[in-house]
Design a protein around this motif. Structure first.
Motif, PDB file in Angstrom:
ATOM      1  N   VAL A  22       0.379 -10.536   9.707  1.00 24.74           N
ATOM      2  CA  VAL A  22       1.190  -9.340   9.959  1.00 24.74           C
ATOM      3  C   VAL A  22       1.866  -8.895   8.673  1.00 24.74           C
ATOM      4  O   VAL A  22       1.877  -7.706   8.325  1.00 24.74           O
ATOM      5  N   ALA A  23       2.427  -9.850   7.942  1.00 27.21           N
ATOM      6  CA  ALA A  23       3.100  -9.523   6.683  1.00 27.21           C
ATOM      7  C   ALA A  23       2.129  -8.891   5.694  1.00 27.21           C
ATOM      8  O   ALA A  23       2.475  -7.932   4.984  1.00 27.21           O
ATOM      9  N   TYR A  24       0.907  -9.403   5.635  1.00 20.16           N
ATOM     10  CA  TYR A  24      -0.093  -8.817   4.734  1.00 20.16           C
ATOM     11  C   TYR A  24      -0.422  -7.381   5.138  1.00 20.16           C
ATOM     12  O   TYR A  24      -0.418  -6.469   4.306  1.00 20.16           O
ATOM     13  N   HIS A  25      -0.712  -7.171   6.410  1.00 22.02           N
ATOM     14  CA  HIS A  25      -1.098  -5.840   6.872  1.00 22.02           C
ATOM     15  C   HIS A  25       0.014  -4.813   6.652  1.00 22.02           C
ATOM     16  O   HIS A  25      -0.262  -3.634   6.432  1.00 22.02           O
ATOM     17  N   LYS A  26       1.246  -5.264   6.686  1.00 23.94           N
ATOM     18  CA  LYS A  26       2.368  -4.349   6.491  1.00 23.94           C
ATOM     19  C   LYS A  26       2.505  -3.873   5.042  1.00 23.94           C
ATOM     20  O   LYS A  26       3.303  -2.974   4.756  1.00 23.94           O
ATOM     21  N   THR A  27       1.740  -4.469   4.156  1.00 21.85           N
ATOM     22  CA  THR A  27       1.795  -4.042   2.751  1.00 21.85           C
ATOM     23  C   THR A  27       0.432  -3.584   2.231  1.00 21.85           C
ATOM     24  O   THR A  27       0.295  -3.219   1.065  1.00 21.85           O
ATOM     25  N   ALA A  28      -0.596  -3.579   3.082  1.00 18.70           N
ATOM     26  CA  ALA A  28      -1.972  -3.380   2.624  1.00 18.70           C
ATOM     27  C   ALA A  28      -2.346  -1.918   2.412  1.00 18.70           C
ATOM     28  O   ALA A  28      -3.260  -1.617   1.647  1.00 18.70           O
ATOM     29  N   ALA A  29      -1.678  -0.988   3.088  1.00 20.72           N
ATOM     30  CA  ALA A  29      -2.020   0.431   2.938  1.00 20.72           C
ATOM     31  C   ALA A  29      -1.364   1.002   1.680  1.00 20.72           C
ATOM     32  O   ALA A  29      -0.277   0.567   1.276  1.00 20.72           O
ATOM     33  N   ALA A  30      -2.018   1.985   1.098  1.00 15.56           N
ATOM     34  CA  ALA A  30      -1.453   2.619  -0.093  1.00 15.56           C
ATOM     35  C   ALA A  30      -0.091   3.242   0.175  1.00 15.56           C
ATOM     36  O   ALA A  30       0.759   3.306  -0.713  1.00 15.56           O
ATOM     37  N   LEU A  31       0.115   3.702   1.415  1.00 13.77           N
ATOM     38  CA  LEU A  31       1.369   4.370   1.776  1.00 13.77           C
ATOM     39  C   LEU A  31       2.291   3.486   2.615  1.00 13.77           C
ATOM     40  O   LEU A  31       3.237   3.985   3.233  1.00 13.77           O
ATOM     41  N   SER A  32       2.023   2.172   2.631  1.00 17.11           N
ATOM     42  CA  SER A  32       2.816   1.265   3.471  1.00 17.11           C
ATOM     43  C   SER A  32       4.313   1.398   3.244  1.00 17.11           C
ATOM     44  O   SER A  32       5.115   1.331   4.187  1.00 17.11           O
ATOM     45  N   ALA A  33       4.736   1.592   1.992  1.00 19.01           N
ATOM     46  CA  ALA A  33       6.161   1.650   1.681  1.00 19.01           C
ATOM     47  C   ALA A  33       6.851   2.837   2.330  1.00 19.01           C
ATOM     48  O   ALA A  33       8.083   2.852   2.461  1.00 19.01           O
ATOM     49  N   PHE A  34       6.068   3.821   2.785  1.00 21.66           N
ATOM     50  CA  PHE A  34       6.649   5.030   3.361  1.00 21.66           C
ATOM     51  C   PHE A  34       6.500   5.086   4.877  1.00 21.66           C
ATOM     52  O   PHE A  34       6.855   6.073   5.511  1.00 21.66           O
ATOM     53  N   SER A  35       5.983   4.018   5.466  1.00 27.83           N
ATOM     54  CA  SER A  35       5.879   3.904   6.916  1.00 27.83           C
ATOM     55  C   SER A  35       7.091   3.158   7.440  1.00 27.83           C
ATOM     56  O   SER A  35       7.590   2.234   6.790  1.00 27.83           O
ATOM     57  N   LYS A  36       7.557   3.511   8.613  1.00 29.71           N
ATOM     58  CA  LYS A  36       8.742   2.842   9.148  1.00 29.71           C
ATOM     59  C   LYS A  36       8.482   1.371   9.456  1.00 29.71           C
ATOM     60  O   LYS A  36       9.414   0.564   9.488  1.00 29.71           O
ATOM     61  N   THR A  37       7.207   1.003   9.668  1.00 29.40           N
ATOM     62  CA  THR A  37       6.873  -0.391   9.955  1.00 29.40           C
ATOM     63  C   THR A  37       5.999  -1.020   8.872  1.00 29.40           C
ATOM     64  O   THR A  37       5.796  -2.224   8.869  1.00 29.40           O
ATOM     65  N   GLY A  38       5.465  -0.203   7.975  1.00 28.39           N
ATOM     66  CA  GLY A  38       4.459  -0.672   7.033  1.00 28.39           C
ATOM     67  C   GLY A  38       3.061  -0.550   7.589  1.00 28.39           C
ATOM     68  O   GLY A  38       2.078  -0.498   6.844  1.00 28.39           O
ATOM     69  N   THR A  41     -17.275  18.099  13.145  1.00 28.03           N
ATOM     70  CA  THR A  41     -17.950  17.422  14.255  1.00 28.03           C
ATOM     71  C   THR A  41     -18.916  16.373  13.712  1.00 28.03           C
ATOM     72  O   THR A  41     -19.399  16.480  12.574  1.00 28.03           O
ATOM     73  N   GLY A  42     -19.152  15.351  14.517  1.00 34.90           N
ATOM     74  CA  GLY A  42     -20.038  14.267  14.130  1.00 34.90           C
ATOM     75  C   GLY A  42     -19.436  13.306  13.124  1.00 34.90           C
ATOM     76  O   GLY A  42     -20.158  12.517  12.507  1.00 34.90           O
ATOM     77  N   GLN A  43     -18.120  13.329  12.984  1.00 35.24           N
ATOM     78  CA  GLN A  43     -17.451  12.563  11.925  1.00 35.24           C
ATOM     79  C   GLN A  43     -16.647  11.382  12.487  1.00 35.24           C
ATOM     80  O   GLN A  43     -16.098  11.456  13.581  1.00 35.24           O
ATOM     81  N   THR A  44     -16.587  10.328  11.680  1.00 26.38           N
ATOM     82  CA  THR A  44     -15.661   9.228  11.923  1.00 26.38           C
ATOM     83  C   THR A  44     -14.632   9.253  10.802  1.00 26.38           C
ATOM     84  O   THR A  44     -14.975   9.076   9.637  1.00 26.38           O
ATOM     85  N   ILE A  45     -13.389   9.502  11.158  1.00 23.86           N
ATOM     86  CA  ILE A  45     -12.323   9.719  10.182  1.00 23.86           C
ATOM     87  C   ILE A  45     -11.347   8.545  10.252  1.00 23.86           C
ATOM     88  O   ILE A  45     -10.793   8.240  11.313  1.00 23.86           O
ATOM     89  N   LEU A  46     -11.140   7.879   9.110  1.00 24.12           N
ATOM     90  CA  LEU A  46     -10.214   6.755   9.054  1.00 24.12           C
ATOM     91  C   LEU A  46      -8.829   7.274   8.689  1.00 24.12           C
ATOM     92  O   LEU A  46      -8.627   7.818   7.609  1.00 24.12           O
ATOM     93  N   VAL A  47      -7.891   7.125   9.603  1.00 22.82           N
ATOM     94  CA  VAL A  47      -6.528   7.624   9.430  1.00 22.82           C
ATOM     95  C   VAL A  47      -5.612   6.414   9.338  1.00 22.82           C
ATOM     96  O   VAL A  47      -5.208   5.834  10.350  1.00 22.82           O
ATOM     97  N   ASN A  48      -5.299   6.018   8.086  1.00 21.46           N
ATOM     98  CA  ASN A  48      -4.689   4.701   7.938  1.00 21.46           C
ATOM     99  C   ASN A  48      -3.746   4.550   6.745  1.00 21.46           C
ATOM    100  O   ASN A  48      -3.386   3.447   6.369  1.00 21.46           O
ATOM    101  N   GLY A  49      -3.364   5.666   6.116  1.00 21.64           N
ATOM    102  CA  GLY A  49      -2.455   5.574   4.984  1.00 21.64           C
ATOM    103  C   GLY A  49      -3.029   4.895   3.759  1.00 21.64           C
ATOM    104  O   GLY A  49      -2.291   4.405   2.902  1.00 21.64           O
ATOM    105  N   GLY A  50      -4.362   4.853   3.674  1.00 20.84           N
ATOM    106  CA  GLY A  50      -4.990   4.184   2.535  1.00 20.84           C
ATOM    107  C   GLY A  50      -5.175   2.699   2.718  1.00 20.84           C
ATOM    108  O   GLY A  50      -5.155   1.917   1.767  1.00 20.84           O
ATOM    109  N   TYR A  51      -5.378   2.281   3.949  1.00 19.61           N
ATOM    110  CA  TYR A  51      -5.614   0.854   4.270  1.00 19.61           C
ATOM    111  C   TYR A  51      -7.052   0.466   3.938  1.00 19.61           C
ATOM    112  O   TYR A  51      -7.310  -0.548   3.291  1.00 19.61           O
TER     113      TYR A  51
END
Length: 257
Positions: A206-222, A244-254
């Motif tokens: 959990v601690a790792y995932h909370k810092t893994a995204a490029a924008l983690s520092a700006f998320s209320k939980t990481g 259409t036909g797309q898979t979009i990863l929405v993850n803050g740069g994770y």
């Protein structure tokens, strides 16, 4: 000219009782949807489903809830049939249903494999099938997958593998349904701040995932917050129809593809 706004639209959300699904229901109602059917899996989730329905009705939305185990094709047929009988043919169908397992391949049982693919793959396929049969022309179809589709990692073989198939279903359906103006996409959130995530992870993970995204520092939980996903859902099922036909990863740069 086709109106792609959410005003007056009818929506079906599989897994719409709580967490991200419940927030999507409230968000689309606030954006103008007039009728929303939410699916929930079991009696354990029924109180949350009823709470979401009540919140929607308080906003003047026609709202109903249906229980179903969506691991059979017949359950999907019934869900869409019941939805149409209660609130009319949907303009928008969203599937948020999923199950996660973090386990080495060498320790995974056949039953665990079958359960993961029943929930994440089979259920997604038949939801897409029934949506294609029952959505209004110029409808929108969206499936929630996972940002692990862009990851190189151990232990999530059954989870990411069972969601990976949905990317191919999405592409095929977008071609097959495009002649009717229906757009089909998938969104892959990063690790989300919900019980769905914490049940599988040790504290150090959990601690790792909370810092893994490029924008983690700006998320209320990481982590990815459910509020981070709803604007993208809203866009794809309204003015974002040309995608259409797309898979979009929405993850803050994770992860990225």
């Amino acid at each position: 000219m086709v109106d792609h706004s959410l005003k007056g639209k009818t929506v079906l959300i599989a897994g719409g009782a709580k967490n991200l699904g419940g927030l999507i229901a409230r968000d689309l109602a606030a954006a103008g949807a007039k009728a929303i059917a939410i699916h929930y899996n079991s009696a354990h989730t029924q109180p949350e489903a009823e709470k979401t329905v009540a919140a929607l009705q308080a906003k003047g939305v026609k709202a109903v809830a249906f229980q179903a185990d969506l691991t059979t094709a017949a359950a999907h047929t019934k869900l869409f049939t019941d939805t149409i009988a209660a609130i009319g043919k949907p303009d928008i169908a969203i599937n948020t249903v999923g199950k996660v397992l973090k386990k080495p391949i060498a320790e995974t049982t056949e039953q665990e494999f079958d359960d993961m693919f029943a929930v994440n793959t089979k259920a997604a396929y038949f939801f897409i099938k029934e949506a294609g049969l029952h959505l209004n022309d110029h409808g929108k179809l969206l499936t929630l997958v996972t940002s692990l589709l862009g990851a190189y990692t151990p232990f999530y073989a059954t989870y990411a593998g069972s969601k990976a198939a949905v990317e191919h279903f999405t592409r095929a359906a977008s071609k097959e349904y495009g002649a009717r103006g229906i757009s089909v996409n998938a969104i892959g959130p990063g690790p989300m701040d919900t019980p769905f995530f914490y049940g599988q992870e040790a504290p150090e993970a959990v601690a790792y995932h909370k810092t893994a995204a490029a924008l983690s520092a700006f998320s209320k939980t990481g982590l990815t917050d459910i509020e981070d996903i709803t604007p993208h859902v809203r866009f794809l099922v309204s003015d974002g129809w040309w995608m259409t036909g797309q898979t979009i990863l929405v993850n803050g740069g994770y992860t990225t593809k």
